[in-house]
Design an enzyme around this catalytic site. Structure first.
Site, PDB file in Angstrom:
ATOM      1  N   ASP A   1      32.153  36.702  37.000  1.00 17.53           N
ATOM      2  CA  ASP A   1      32.550  36.202  37.925  1.00 17.53           C
ATOM      3  C   ASP A   1      31.603  37.198  39.157  1.00 17.53           C
ATOM      4  O   ASP A   1      32.163  38.400  38.803  1.00 17.53           O
ATOM      5  CB  ASP A   1      33.889  36.003  38.468  1.00 17.53           C
ATOM      6  CG  ASP A   1      33.939  35.216  39.770  1.00 17.53           C
ATOM      7  OD1 ASP A   1      32.544  34.534  40.081  1.00 17.53           O
ATOM      8  OD2 ASP A   1      35.113  34.313  39.787  1.00 17.53           O
ATOM      9  N   ASP A   2      30.511  36.849  39.769  1.00 15.61           N
ATOM     10  CA  ASP A   2      29.420  37.527  40.281  1.00 15.61           C
ATOM     11  C   ASP A   2      29.255  38.668  39.614  1.00 15.61           C
ATOM     12  O   ASP A   2      28.998  40.250  40.563  1.00 15.61           O
ATOM     13  CB  ASP A   2      30.822  38.662  41.840  1.00 15.61           C
ATOM     14  CG  ASP A   2      31.178  36.794  43.140  1.00 15.61           C
ATOM     15  OD1 ASP A   2      30.380  35.993  42.369  1.00 15.61           O
ATOM     16  OD2 ASP A   2      32.016  37.397  44.006  1.00 15.61           O
TER      17      ASP A   2
ATOM     18  N   CYS B   1      30.447  29.967  44.067  1.00 13.59           N
ATOM     19  CA  CYS B   1      31.208  29.955  42.928  1.00 13.59           C
ATOM     20  C   CYS B   1      31.846  28.133  42.002  1.00 13.59           C
ATOM     21  O   CYS B   1      31.499  27.950  40.780  1.00 13.59           O
ATOM     22  CB  CYS B   1      33.060  30.469  43.107  1.00 13.59           C
ATOM     23  SG  CYS B   1      33.263  31.128  43.768  1.00 13.59           S
TER      24      CYS B   1
ATOM     25  N   LYS C   1      24.377  37.985  45.851  1.00 15.16           N
ATOM     26  CA  LYS C   1      25.678  36.257  45.875  1.00 15.16           C
ATOM     27  C   LYS C   1      25.166  36.007  47.380  1.00 15.16           C
ATOM     28  O   LYS C   1      25.426  36.098  48.728  1.00 15.16           O
ATOM     29  CB  LYS C   1      26.841  37.087  45.928  1.00 15.16           C
ATOM     30  CG  LYS C   1      27.949  35.343  46.196  1.00 15.16           C
ATOM     31  CD  LYS C   1      29.650  36.286  46.096  1.00 15.16           C
ATOM     32  CE  LYS C   1      30.708  34.538  46.399  1.00 15.16           C
ATOM     33  NZ  LYS C   1      31.665  35.413  45.557  1.00 15.16           N
TER      34      LYS C   1
ATOM     35  N   ARG D   1      30.076  26.519  39.138  1.00 14.97           N
ATOM     36  CA  ARG D   1      30.838  26.976  37.878  1.00 14.97           C
ATOM     37  C   ARG D   1      30.103  24.614  37.470  1.00 14.97           C
ATOM     38  O   ARG D   1      31.095  24.277  36.129  1.00 14.97           O
ATOM     39  CB  ARG D   1      32.325  26.686  37.912  1.00 14.97           C
ATOM     40  CG  ARG D   1      32.854  27.922  38.085  1.00 14.97           C
ATOM     41  CD  ARG D   1      33.546  28.319  38.414  1.00 14.97           C
ATOM     42  NE  ARG D   1      33.189  30.132  39.133  1.00 14.97           N
ATOM     43  CZ  ARG D   1      33.322  30.525  37.837  1.00 14.97           C
ATOM     44  NH1 ARG D   1      34.120  30.520  37.262  1.00 14.97           N
ATOM     45  NH2 ARG D   1      33.629  31.629  38.145  1.00 14.97           N
TER      46      ARG D   1
ATOM     47  N   HIS E   1      38.222  26.776  39.140  1.00 11.29           N
ATOM     48  CA  HIS E   1      37.608  26.735  41.147  1.00 11.29           C
ATOM     49  C   HIS E   1      36.926  24.798  40.703  1.00 11.29           C
ATOM     50  O   HIS E   1      35.823  25.142  41.276  1.00 11.29           O
ATOM     51  CB  HIS E   1      36.765  27.439  40.722  1.00 11.29           C
ATOM     52  CG  HIS E   1      36.417  28.452  41.747  1.00 11.29           C
ATOM     53  ND1 HIS E   1      36.305  28.955  42.711  1.00 11.29           N
ATOM     54  CD2 HIS E   1      36.964  27.353  43.724  1.00 11.29           C
ATOM     55  CE1 HIS E   1      35.717  29.523  43.916  1.00 11.29           C
ATOM     56  NE2 HIS E   1      37.267  28.693  44.203  1.00 11.29           N
TER      57      HIS E   1
ATOM     58  N   ASP F   1      28.451  33.392  37.296  1.00 15.78           N
ATOM     59  CA  ASP F   1      27.850  32.254  37.792  1.00 15.78           C
ATOM     60  C   ASP F   1      27.240  32.656  38.939  1.00 15.78           C
ATOM     61  O   ASP F   1      26.668  31.756  39.149  1.00 15.78           O
ATOM     62  CB  ASP F   1      29.679  32.074  38.357  1.00 15.78           C
ATOM     63  CG  ASP F   1      30.224  32.958  39.466  1.00 15.78           C
ATOM     64  OD1 ASP F   1      29.437  33.952  39.108  1.00 15.78           O
ATOM     65  OD2 ASP F   1      30.992  32.949  40.006  1.00 15.78           O
ATOM     66  N   ASN F   2      27.127  33.520  39.955  1.00 13.98           N
ATOM     67  CA  ASN F   2      25.391  33.931  40.368  1.00 13.98           C
ATOM     68  C   ASN F   2      25.811  35.790  40.638  1.00 13.98           C
ATOM     69  O   ASN F   2      27.065  36.149  39.679  1.00 13.98           O
ATOM     70  CB  ASN F   2      26.806  33.480  42.238  1.00 13.98           C
ATOM     71  CG  ASN F   2      28.109  33.291  42.274  1.00 13.98           C
ATOM     72  OD1 ASN F   2      28.739  32.832  42.699  1.00 13.98           O
ATOM     73  ND2 ASN F   2      28.714  35.501  42.796  1.00 13.98           N
TER      74      ASN F   2
ATOM     75  N   LYS G   1      39.484  31.433  35.245  1.00 12.23           N
ATOM     76  CA  LYS G   1      39.042  31.006  36.802  1.00 12.23           C
ATOM     77  C   LYS G   1      38.661  29.773  36.437  1.00 12.23           C
ATOM     78  O   LYS G   1      37.519  29.475  35.701  1.00 12.23           O
ATOM     79  CB  LYS G   1      38.330  31.830  37.768  1.00 12.23           C
ATOM     80  CG  LYS G   1      37.627  31.585  38.771  1.00 12.23           C
ATOM     81  CD  LYS G   1      36.575  32.450  39.603  1.00 12.23           C
ATOM     82  CE  LYS G   1      36.530  31.340  41.111  1.00 12.23           C
ATOM     83  NZ  LYS G   1      35.459  32.418  41.395  1.00 12.23           N
TER      84      LYS G   1
ATOM     85  N   HIS H   1      35.216  39.358  40.768  1.00 11.32           N
ATOM     86  CA  HIS H   1      34.905  39.154  41.720  1.00 11.32           C
ATOM     87  C   HIS H   1      36.118  40.274  42.423  1.00 11.32           C
ATOM     88  O   HIS H   1      37.223  40.409  42.110  1.00 11.32           O
ATOM     89  CB  HIS H   1      35.487  37.551  42.175  1.00 11.32           C
ATOM     90  CG  HIS H   1      34.997  37.367  42.755  1.00 11.32           C
ATOM     91  ND1 HIS H   1      36.204  37.525  43.541  1.00 11.32           N
ATOM     92  CD2 HIS H   1      34.771  36.068  43.520  1.00 11.32           C
ATOM     93  CE1 HIS H   1      35.869  36.679  44.880  1.00 11.32           C
ATOM     94  NE2 HIS H   1      35.074  35.001  44.418  1.00 11.32           N
TER      95      HIS H   1
ATOM     96  N   SER I   1      39.385  31.225  43.087  1.00  7.04           N
ATOM     97  CA  SER I   1      39.068  32.671  43.014  1.00  7.04           C
ATOM     98  C   SER I   1      40.067  33.819  43.166  1.00  7.04           C
ATOM     99  O   SER I   1      41.227  33.468  43.786  1.00  7.04           O
ATOM    100  CB  SER I   1      38.154  33.487  44.012  1.00  7.04           C
ATOM    101  OG  SER I   1      36.677  32.685  43.461  1.00  7.04           O
TER     102      SER I   1
END
Length: 480
Positions: free
Chosen positions: A46-47, A86, A302, A90, A141, A281-282, A139, A229, A164
């Site tokens: 994540d991130d 996010c 992001k 996903r 989301h 994810d990004n 996660k 994240h 998140s």
């Protein structure tokens, strides 16, 4: 940890009474021989930034397990997510479909009354119908209400957070907006978190338990880490271990987690017949300064469709099937994962149209014709199209850190400024990955081709920037 379960249990029980899932259950596992089907472990950070792994340029922390993973398989240098946020990212990963087509935008929070439509087919549902045990850790989301939880989207089991990890009462910019952060097992809230220091460790332990439980049948494990994240948390075993500070410590623990999963596969004799995929994810949340990752020199991060926001590490390993140590320059995207796994496992593709394609030939070391990939953001804005080494960015407004801003290293973000791109620009990413030189004037044929691709996407999925209505849009799932 403090227990604040009353509001969650009441909400869950009430919703369970008044709402029944409209999900059509996948057909039961067939009785065909399944012993040769590969296991699949999909690890989604994540991130995490493009430059956060040693093999992608990180130097202030060590990622030996991820570096070894890359050495054992195919490492993409132009691997994308279609959305730099996010929930949308996903949805695209799990369905092989642009999230804007599915009416999933942004990042769903605790007040969202919608989620991924139960009519959509996830990777888990596709594989479950083909004899796979399916488990998710981490996660989600894609909707926190019972109808939209992972166990209603093809997963046999679930352990993790519904959204998140910053969606809690301690958010630095939204104090008291979010309720206590719920931890789920399947459909029940089993705890609320005030301390996340053991989250990566607990996710790892749950992933290993799923592997052990499923070792005698083909399985699909989706391990979606909450880190890196913000807010950043790390266990004592990695606290202070990196040269950089807390973010580096967190990256090293995510790396450790990958190593633990691989070790369990090896100990159980499953490694040779297991596909492992690692991506994120990004890109990094740059406003958090020292608590954000590295873009590897790519532009922005992001929340933008510049490559710093959408280009990610992409590592694919399958011993004796994918070449080891291969550095792959052909472009691919997370929407390609579902159809690729469908081809490998002989699974039936979703009945509803998807946007990805199988990249199995690329993973086997072959060249294939490029296809256009689209970057959508800010609900339904078509902000960029990527075609091989070419990328065209269309006029839009995006966020950026003001030049000269003093960055922080305490978990408090600085403020963005909004910049406007007035004219479309074309970049040759093979020589200009940082997107600094517009080459539109010298490549009119490429400009024309990419505009044609964009027009086709607008007719299909719409585009708020040009006020285009798409004919191929579908609805998200919503409580009536």
């Amino acid at each position: 940890m403090r227990f604040h379960l009353t509001i969650y249990l009441f909400s869950f029980l009430l919703t369970s009474v008044v709402v029944s899932s409209c999900k059509t259950k996948p057909e039961e596992k067939d009785t065909a021989e399944t012993t040769n089907k590969p296991n699949i472990v999909l690890i989604f950070a994540d991130d995490l930034g493009y430059g956060d792994l040693g093999v992608y340029g990180a130097t202030e922390w060590k990622t030996p397990n991820l570096d070894q993973l890359a050495a054992d398989g195919v490492r993409f240098t132009q691997f994308y997510v279609p959305h730099a946020v996010c929930s949308a990212s996903r949805a695209a990963l799990l369905t092989g479909t642009y999230a804007n087509r599915l009416e999933i935008f942004g990042a769903l929070d605790h007040i969202a009354t919608h989620g991924l439509n139960p009519d959509e087919t996830t990777i888990a549902e596709m594989l479950k119908a083909n004899g796979y045990a399916t488990g998710m850790v981490g996660k989600w989301h894609l909707g926190h209400l019972p109808t939209f939880l992972p166990t209603e989207q093809g997963f046999d089991s679930y352990y993790g957070l519904p959204y998140s990890n910053d969606m809690w009462p301690h958010h630095p910019e939204a104090k008291d907006y979010y309720p206590p952060l719920p931890l789920y097992r399947n459909t029940a809230v089993i705890d609320t978190l005030d301390d996340q220091s053991m989250l990566t460790t607990n996710y790892t332990e749950e992933a290993i338990k799923f592997i052990e439980k499923s070792k005698d049948e083909p399985f699909f494990l989706y391990l979606a880490h909450s880190m890196t994240h913000v807010p950043l948390f790390v266990s004592d075993k990695f606290k202070g271990k990196s040269e950089q500070g807390l973010y580096g410590d967190v990256m090293m623990e995510v790396d450790w987690s990958v190593g633990q999963v691989r070790k369990k596969l090896e100990d159980l004799g499953l490694a040779e017949n297991t596909i492992i995929i690692f991506t994120s994810d990004n890109g990094p949340w740059l406003s958090y300064g020292g608590h954000a990752g590295l873009t590897g020199g790519l532009k922005e991060g992001k929340g933008t469709s510049w490559d710093g926001g959408i280009r990610e590490p992409g590592i694919f390993v399958w011993p004796n099937h994918f070449p080891a140590g291969k550095i792959e320059k052909q472009a691919a995207m997370t929407i390609d994962i579902l159809p690729t796994l469908a081809e490998i496992t002989g699974s039936k593709l979703p009945e509803l149209a998807i946007d990805g394609r199988s990249i199995l030939p690329i993973l086997e070391g072959k060249a294939i014709e490029p296809k256009p990939y689209f970057a959508y953001y800010n609900r339904n804005e078509l902000q960029a199209v990527i075609y091989g080494k070419w990328k065209m960015v269309f006029p839009h407004t995006y966020r950026s850190i003001p030049e000269g801003t003093e960055m922080r290293n305490d978990g408090i973000p600085v403020k963005y400024q909004m910049l406007k791109l007035d004219n479309a620009e074309l970049f040759d990413l093979s020589i200009d990955p940082n997107e600094t030189s517009d080459v539109s004037d010298s490549n009119p044929e490429i400009v024309s081709k990419l505009i044609q691709f964009a027009d086709e996407a607008r007719a299909d999925m719409g585009d708020a920037l040009t006020e285009s209505d798409g004919k191929g849009l579908r609805k998200h799932g919503r409580l009536e």
